[in-house]
Design an enzyme around this catalytic site. Structure first.
Site, PDB file in Angstrom:
ATOM      1  N   CYS A 114     -47.692 -13.066 -59.600  1.00 44.58           N
ATOM      2  CA  CYS A 114     -47.245 -11.876 -59.955  1.00 44.58           C
ATOM      3  C   CYS A 114     -45.766 -11.934 -60.334  1.00 44.58           C
ATOM      4  O   CYS A 114     -45.258 -11.023 -61.143  1.00 44.58           O
ATOM      5  CB  CYS A 114     -47.318 -10.944 -58.765  1.00 44.58           C
ATOM      6  SG  CYS A 114     -48.687 -10.429 -58.275  1.00 44.58           S
ATOM      7  N   HIS A 251     -42.431  -5.163 -60.578  1.00 50.21           N
ATOM      8  CA  HIS A 251     -43.604  -5.429 -60.640  1.00 50.21           C
ATOM      9  C   HIS A 251     -44.461  -4.468 -59.865  1.00 50.21           C
ATOM     10  O   HIS A 251     -44.036  -3.649 -58.840  1.00 50.21           O
ATOM     11  CB  HIS A 251     -43.988  -6.806 -59.726  1.00 50.21           C
ATOM     12  CG  HIS A 251     -45.270  -7.137 -59.589  1.00 50.21           C
ATOM     13  ND1 HIS A 251     -46.282  -7.269 -60.276  1.00 50.21           N
ATOM     14  CD2 HIS A 251     -46.035  -7.451 -58.252  1.00 50.21           C
ATOM     15  CE1 HIS A 251     -47.608  -7.401 -59.724  1.00 50.21           C
ATOM     16  NE2 HIS A 251     -47.250  -7.607 -58.391  1.00 50.21           N
ATOM     17  N   ASN A 281     -52.324  -3.262 -59.526  1.00 49.92           N
ATOM     18  CA  ASN A 281     -51.680  -4.432 -59.703  1.00 49.92           C
ATOM     19  C   ASN A 281     -52.519  -5.388 -60.704  1.00 49.92           C
ATOM     20  O   ASN A 281     -53.197  -6.043 -60.548  1.00 49.92           O
ATOM     21  CB  ASN A 281     -51.542  -5.191 -58.400  1.00 49.92           C
ATOM     22  CG  ASN A 281     -50.609  -6.272 -58.085  1.00 49.92           C
ATOM     23  OD1 ASN A 281     -50.405  -6.925 -59.306  1.00 49.92           O
ATOM     24  ND2 ASN A 281     -50.523  -6.753 -57.094  1.00 49.92           N
TER      25      ASN A 281
HETATM   26  O1  UT7 Z   1     -48.881  -8.616 -56.178  1.00 50.28           O
HETATM   27  C1  UT7 Z   1     -48.542  -9.349 -55.160  1.00 50.28           C
HETATM   28  C2  UT7 Z   1     -47.813  -8.775 -54.195  1.00 50.28           C
HETATM   29  N1  UT7 Z   1     -48.506  -7.990 -53.379  1.00 50.28           N
HETATM   30  C3  UT7 Z   1     -48.252  -6.960 -52.872  1.00 50.28           C
HETATM   31  O2  UT7 Z   1     -47.298  -6.688 -52.774  1.00 50.28           O
HETATM   32  C4  UT7 Z   1     -48.903  -6.219 -51.755  1.00 50.28           C
HETATM   33  C5  UT7 Z   1     -48.494  -5.866 -50.589  1.00 50.28           C
HETATM   34  N2  UT7 Z   1     -49.088  -5.134 -49.675  1.00 50.28           N
HETATM   35  C6  UT7 Z   1     -49.283  -3.976 -49.638  1.00 50.28           C
HETATM   36  O3  UT7 Z   1     -49.199  -3.478 -50.808  1.00 50.28           O
HETATM   37  C7  UT7 Z   1     -49.898  -3.349 -48.483  1.00 50.28           C
HETATM   38  O4  UT7 Z   1     -49.747  -3.824 -47.578  1.00 50.28           O
HETATM   39  C8  UT7 Z   1     -51.479  -2.627 -48.696  1.00 50.28           C
HETATM   40  C9  UT7 Z   1     -51.663  -1.776 -49.576  1.00 50.28           C
HETATM   41  C10 UT7 Z   1     -52.214  -3.887 -49.026  1.00 50.28           C
HETATM   42  C11 UT7 Z   1     -51.993  -2.456 -47.328  1.00 50.28           C
HETATM   43  O5  UT7 Z   1     -51.252  -1.362 -46.975  1.00 50.28           O
HETATM   44  P1  UT7 Z   1     -50.994  -1.309 -45.278  1.00 50.28           P
HETATM   45  O6  UT7 Z   1     -50.199  -0.107 -44.840  1.00 50.28           O
HETATM   46  O7  UT7 Z   1     -49.966  -2.617 -45.109  1.00 50.28           O
HETATM   47  O8  UT7 Z   1     -52.128  -1.232 -44.305  1.00 50.28           O
HETATM   48  P2  UT7 Z   1     -52.803  -2.320 -43.556  1.00 50.28           P
HETATM   49  O9  UT7 Z   1     -52.974  -3.640 -44.115  1.00 50.28           O
HETATM   50  O10 UT7 Z   1     -51.868  -2.724 -42.261  1.00 50.28           O
HETATM   51  O11 UT7 Z   1     -53.926  -1.789 -43.037  1.00 50.28           O
HETATM   52  C12 UT7 Z   1     -54.035  -0.450 -42.440  1.00 50.28           C
HETATM   53  C13 UT7 Z   1     -55.429  -0.160 -41.858  1.00 50.28           C
HETATM   54  C14 UT7 Z   1     -56.320  -1.115 -41.350  1.00 50.28           C
HETATM   55  O12 UT7 Z   1     -56.824  -0.648 -40.250  1.00 50.28           O
HETATM   56  P3  UT7 Z   1     -56.797  -0.815 -38.757  1.00 50.28           P
HETATM   57  O13 UT7 Z   1     -56.600  -2.256 -38.565  1.00 50.28           O
HETATM   58  O14 UT7 Z   1     -55.244   0.034 -38.656  1.00 50.28           O
HETATM   59  O15 UT7 Z   1     -57.649   0.014 -38.140  1.00 50.28           O
HETATM   60  C15 UT7 Z   1     -57.094  -1.550 -42.321  1.00 50.28           C
HETATM   61  O16 UT7 Z   1     -58.138  -2.254 -41.909  1.00 50.28           O
HETATM   62  O17 UT7 Z   1     -56.109   0.476 -43.196  1.00 50.28           O
HETATM   63  C16 UT7 Z   1     -57.336  -0.555 -43.172  1.00 50.28           C
HETATM   64  N3  UT7 Z   1     -57.645  -0.651 -44.679  1.00 50.28           N
HETATM   65  C17 UT7 Z   1     -58.255   0.314 -45.394  1.00 50.28           C
HETATM   66  N4  UT7 Z   1     -58.836   1.418 -44.990  1.00 50.28           N
HETATM   67  C18 UT7 Z   1     -59.396   2.255 -46.091  1.00 50.28           C
HETATM   68  C19 UT7 Z   1     -57.339  -1.774 -45.483  1.00 50.28           C
HETATM   69  N5  UT7 Z   1     -57.684  -1.537 -46.607  1.00 50.28           N
HETATM   70  C20 UT7 Z   1     -58.390  -0.390 -46.698  1.00 50.28           C
HETATM   71  C21 UT7 Z   1     -59.154   0.363 -47.565  1.00 50.28           C
HETATM   72  N6  UT7 Z   1     -59.501   1.769 -47.464  1.00 50.28           N
HETATM   73  N7  UT7 Z   1     -59.045   0.157 -48.853  1.00 50.28           N
END
Ligand code: UT7
Length: 324
Positions: A114, A251, A281
């Site tokens: 990225c 980005h 992304n």
């Molecule tokens: O381009 C390279 C750089 N990449 C990035 O910058 C990405 C950086 N990270 C992010 O953008 C975020 O961390 C995400 C958007 C990927 C995730 O957001 P988050 O607030 O960090 O969520 P999380 O991973 O902590 O997940 C929270 C909950 C989890 O459930 P539990 O464990 O709390 O029960 C996940 O399983 O949300 C769940 N979850 C979803 N739920 C519904 C994960 N993906 C999904 C989904 N739909 N698509």
């Protein structure tokens, strides 16, 4: 007098096929609400079966050449940032070279995920300053839809396909921050964080293309901190302050990361170019797409002071300050 790498034109290409968040509700335990609120993404473009990274890059390059009023014969070098090449080799850049009908000069790919476009711009500036090229076509192009695990809701809803291109050329400047062109570059990587974001396939390991794996929270944690730090260094090197910026062009991975970085820099969101809602992304394509869309929207104008920054797999990150 100082040699500057000045933007002469830009362009982009997005595949026709647009997929809304609600499409994923049919196959995954997810919702439009979750995707919007956690990432800011509303829709993304996916390449058609017959489209490739090179075909999208050629379209973006043609748009940039038109914008610059130049032909392929006016370009000395092509640097193309991608992690999703058509083939293991030759480079996508040489495919673009052939596609544009360019029979001279040289072309190569850069792989910094990225952060790839930031690395490519830095390398273009270095080539121009070293006198090895006068005009460089810098492209970011990706087909991340080809490396998604469609059963993994935590990644497959986040990415999209597309290409953006910028032409930078040698111009003489006064050596002050009023010059047009690239004013500073700051690049970093730290390979200890490989597990945070990677593709689980490759030529020398398992001979597979592989699928993207990401520890989203871990990457998120690094992103705001590292992007703020690289932005500060790039601003200082350019001899300008955050408050002088007309535009932050980050980005486009997550609206919460974009907001967090802008806030730390003391910049209102009115001075941030945001396309993540429409593109998702697109990895190395996201910054040139945002630059080109920002110009097409009438946000980004000649003479504007811009900071572009990105972070991704590696981890690799960096920032560029330029006067448009
Ligand atoms: O381009 C390279 C750089 N990449 C990035 O910058 C990405 C950086 N990270 C992010 O953008 C975020 O961390 C995400 C958007 C990927 C995730 O957001 P988050 O607030 O960090 O969520 P999380 O991973 O902590 O997940 C929270 C909950 C989890 O459930 P539990 O464990 O709390 O029960 C996940 O399983 O949300 C769940 N979850 C979803 N739920 C519904 C994960 N993906 C999904 C989904 N739909 N698509």
């Amino acid at each position: 007098m100082t040699i500057r790498a000045v933007v002469r034109g830009c362009g982009h290409y997005l595949p026709e096929h647009v997929v809304s968040n609600s499409e994923f509700e049919k196959t995954l335990d997810t919702s439009d609400e979750w995707i919007r609120s956690r990432s800011g993404i509303e829709r993304r473009h996916f390449a058609a079966e017959d489209e490739t990274t090179s075909s999208m890059a050629i379209n973006a390059a043609r748009a940039a050449l038109d914008d610059a009023g130049l032909g392929a014969g006016d370009i000395d070098a092509i640097i193309l940032a991608t992690s999703t090449p058509d083939l293991t080799f030759p480079s996508v850049a040489t495919m673009v070279q052939a596609g544009l009908g360019m029979t001279s000069g040289f072309a190569f790919d850069i792989q910094a995920v990225c952060a790839g476009f930031i690395y490519a711009l830095g390398n273009a500036q270095a080539l121009i300053m070293a006198g090895q090229a006068r005009r460089v076509l810098v492209i970011g192009a990706e087909t991340f839809s080809r490396i998604m695990d469609w059963t993994d809701r935590s990644t497959c809803v986040l990415f999209g396909d597309g290409a953006g291109a910028v032409i930078v050329e040698h111009q003489d400047g006064a050596g002050t921050s009023d010059d047009r062109g690239i004013l500073s570059v700051d690049l970093h990587s730290d390979g200890r964080f490989r597990e945070a974001l990677y593709v689980d396939g490759g030529v020398s390991s398992n001979q597979r293309t592989g699928q993207l794996r990401m520890q989203g929270k871990e990457v998120f944690r690094h992103a705001v901190e590292k992007l703020t730090a690289t932005a500060e260094v790039a601003l200082e090197r350019a001899g300008v302050q955050a408050d002088d910026l007309d535009w932050l062009v980050p980005h486009q991975a997550n609206l919460r990361i974009i907001r967090g970085t802008a806030q730390k820099m003391g910049l209102p969101m009115e001075r941030v170019i945001v396309t993540v809602q429409d593109h998702g992304n697109t990895s190395a394509a996201s910054i040139p797409l945002a630059l080109s869309v920002g110009q097409a929207r009438g946000q980004l104008k000649r003479g504007d002071l811009v900071l572009a920054e990105g972070i991704g797999g590696g981890l690799a990150w960096g920032a560029v300050v330029l006067r448009w």
